[in-house]
Design a protein around this motif. Sequence first.
Motif, PDB file in Angstrom:
ATOM      1  N   ALA A 105      48.768  -0.947  40.182  1.00 22.44           N
ATOM      2  CA  ALA A 105      49.424  -1.797  39.187  1.00 22.44           C
ATOM      3  C   ALA A 105      48.469  -2.151  38.055  1.00 22.44           C
ATOM      4  O   ALA A 105      48.884  -2.296  36.910  1.00 22.44           O
ATOM      5  N   GLU A 106      47.189  -2.244  38.366  1.00 24.37           N
ATOM      6  CA  GLU A 106      46.190  -2.596  37.353  1.00 24.37           C
ATOM      7  C   GLU A 106      46.076  -1.521  36.269  1.00 24.37           C
ATOM      8  O   GLU A 106      45.754  -1.825  35.126  1.00 24.37           O
ATOM      9  N   VAL A 107      46.340  -0.272  36.615  1.00 24.21           N
ATOM     10  CA  VAL A 107      46.243   0.809  35.628  1.00 24.21           C
ATOM     11  C   VAL A 107      47.615   1.280  35.141  1.00 24.21           C
ATOM     12  O   VAL A 107      47.746   2.358  34.572  1.00 24.21           O
ATOM     13  N   ALA A 108      48.634   0.451  35.329  1.00 22.97           N
ATOM     14  CA  ALA A 108      49.994   0.799  34.904  1.00 22.97           C
ATOM     15  C   ALA A 108      50.056   1.079  33.408  1.00 22.97           C
ATOM     16  O   ALA A 108      50.860   1.899  32.953  1.00 22.97           O
ATOM     17  N   TYR A 109      49.203   0.431  32.633  1.00 19.79           N
ATOM     18  CA  TYR A 109      49.216   0.637  31.189  1.00 19.79           C
ATOM     19  C   TYR A 109      48.961   2.096  30.811  1.00 19.79           C
ATOM     20  O   TYR A 109      49.396   2.556  29.753  1.00 19.79           O
ATOM     21  N   LEU A 110      48.293   2.847  31.666  1.00 21.69           N
ATOM     22  CA  LEU A 110      48.020   4.254  31.368  1.00 21.69           C
ATOM     23  C   LEU A 110      49.300   5.085  31.366  1.00 21.69           C
ATOM     24  O   LEU A 110      49.358   6.142  30.744  1.00 21.69           O
ATOM     25  N   TRP A 111      50.336   4.625  32.071  1.00 25.18           N
ATOM     26  CA  TRP A 111      51.629   5.310  32.069  1.00 25.18           C
ATOM     27  C   TRP A 111      52.516   4.806  30.944  1.00 25.18           C
ATOM     28  O   TRP A 111      53.433   5.482  30.517  1.00 25.18           O
ATOM     29  N   GLU A 112      52.253   3.593  30.479  1.00 25.39           N
ATOM     30  CA  GLU A 112      53.125   2.947  29.499  1.00 25.39           C
ATOM     31  C   GLU A 112      52.737   3.238  28.056  1.00 25.39           C
ATOM     32  O   GLU A 112      53.565   3.157  27.167  1.00 25.39           O
ATOM     33  N   ARG A 113      51.482   3.569  27.804  1.00 19.36           N
ATOM     34  CA  ARG A 113      51.010   3.786  26.436  1.00 19.36           C
ATOM     35  C   ARG A 113      50.441   5.194  26.310  1.00 19.36           C
ATOM     36  O   ARG A 113      49.677   5.640  27.163  1.00 19.36           O
ATOM     37  N   PRO A 114      50.766   5.874  25.216  1.00 20.56           N
ATOM     38  CA  PRO A 114      50.153   7.190  24.996  1.00 20.56           C
ATOM     39  C   PRO A 114      48.632   7.026  24.841  1.00 20.56           C
ATOM     40  O   PRO A 114      48.162   6.068  24.237  1.00 20.56           O
ATOM     41  N   HIS A 115      47.900   7.950  25.391  1.00 16.70           N
ATOM     42  CA  HIS A 115      46.448   7.918  25.252  1.00 16.70           C
ATOM     43  C   HIS A 115      45.908   9.336  25.356  1.00 16.70           C
ATOM     44  O   HIS A 115      46.599  10.253  25.780  1.00 16.70           O
ATOM     45  N   ARG A 116      44.688   9.509  24.966  1.00 17.70           N
ATOM     46  CA  ARG A 116      44.062  10.825  24.986  1.00 17.70           C
ATOM     47  C   ARG A 116      42.596  10.645  25.375  1.00 17.70           C
ATOM     48  O   ARG A 116      41.938   9.725  24.918  1.00 17.70           O
ATOM     49  N   LEU A 117      42.115  11.531  26.207  1.00 17.04           N
ATOM     50  CA  LEU A 117      40.710  11.500  26.589  1.00 17.04           C
ATOM     51  C   LEU A 117      39.934  12.426  25.658  1.00 17.04           C
ATOM     52  O   LEU A 117      40.397  13.508  25.312  1.00 17.04           O
ATOM     53  N   ASP A 118      38.761  12.002  25.272  1.00 17.85           N
ATOM     54  CA  ASP A 118      37.929  12.780  24.361  1.00 17.85           C
ATOM     55  C   ASP A 118      36.635  13.154  25.082  1.00 17.85           C
ATOM     56  O   ASP A 118      35.937  12.279  25.587  1.00 17.85           O
ATOM     57  N   GLY A 119      36.337  14.429  25.128  1.00 16.68           N
ATOM     58  CA  GLY A 119      35.132  14.889  25.815  1.00 16.68           C
ATOM     59  C   GLY A 119      33.923  14.967  24.915  1.00 16.68           C
ATOM     60  O   GLY A 119      32.950  15.655  25.227  1.00 16.68           O
ATOM     61  N   GLY A 120      33.956  14.261  23.782  1.00 19.66           N
ATOM     62  CA  GLY A 120      32.860  14.324  22.812  1.00 19.66           C
ATOM     63  C   GLY A 120      31.512  13.923  23.382  1.00 19.66           C
ATOM     64  O   GLY A 120      30.506  14.591  23.150  1.00 19.66           O
ATOM     65  N   HIS A 121      31.478  12.830  24.119  1.00 21.50           N
ATOM     66  CA  HIS A 121      30.201  12.367  24.689  1.00 21.50           C
ATOM     67  C   HIS A 121      29.679  13.356  25.731  1.00 21.50           C
ATOM     68  O   HIS A 121      28.482  13.626  25.790  1.00 21.50           O
ATOM     69  N   LEU A 122      30.578  13.885  26.547  1.00 17.98           N
ATOM     70  CA  LEU A 122      30.166  14.863  27.555  1.00 17.98           C
ATOM     71  C   LEU A 122      29.659  16.132  26.893  1.00 17.98           C
ATOM     72  O   LEU A 122      28.631  16.686  27.303  1.00 17.98           O
TER      73      LEU A 122
END
Length: 79
Positions: free
Chosen positions: A36-53
Amino acid sequence: QTLIETTSGKSLKPLSFPWKFIKVGGLLVPMWREIAEVAYLWERPHRLDGGHLAALLGAIPSTPPDIAVQEALTALKRS
């Protein structure tokens, strides 16, 4: 159309998830509380960026999304 629909040739119907049930159940089940704590990850569009890696390791090999989805769907049919 989504990439999965295009690759599979099937139309998919989005389903809802019982977040309220998970949040209430989190009072008794610690794992549900964490989900439930990470529910926002399903509710809002997001994108991971591998720039630092990439800055740390250099070029990162990747599979084009359409090929990755096709291979995953093929693997699921074998299971």
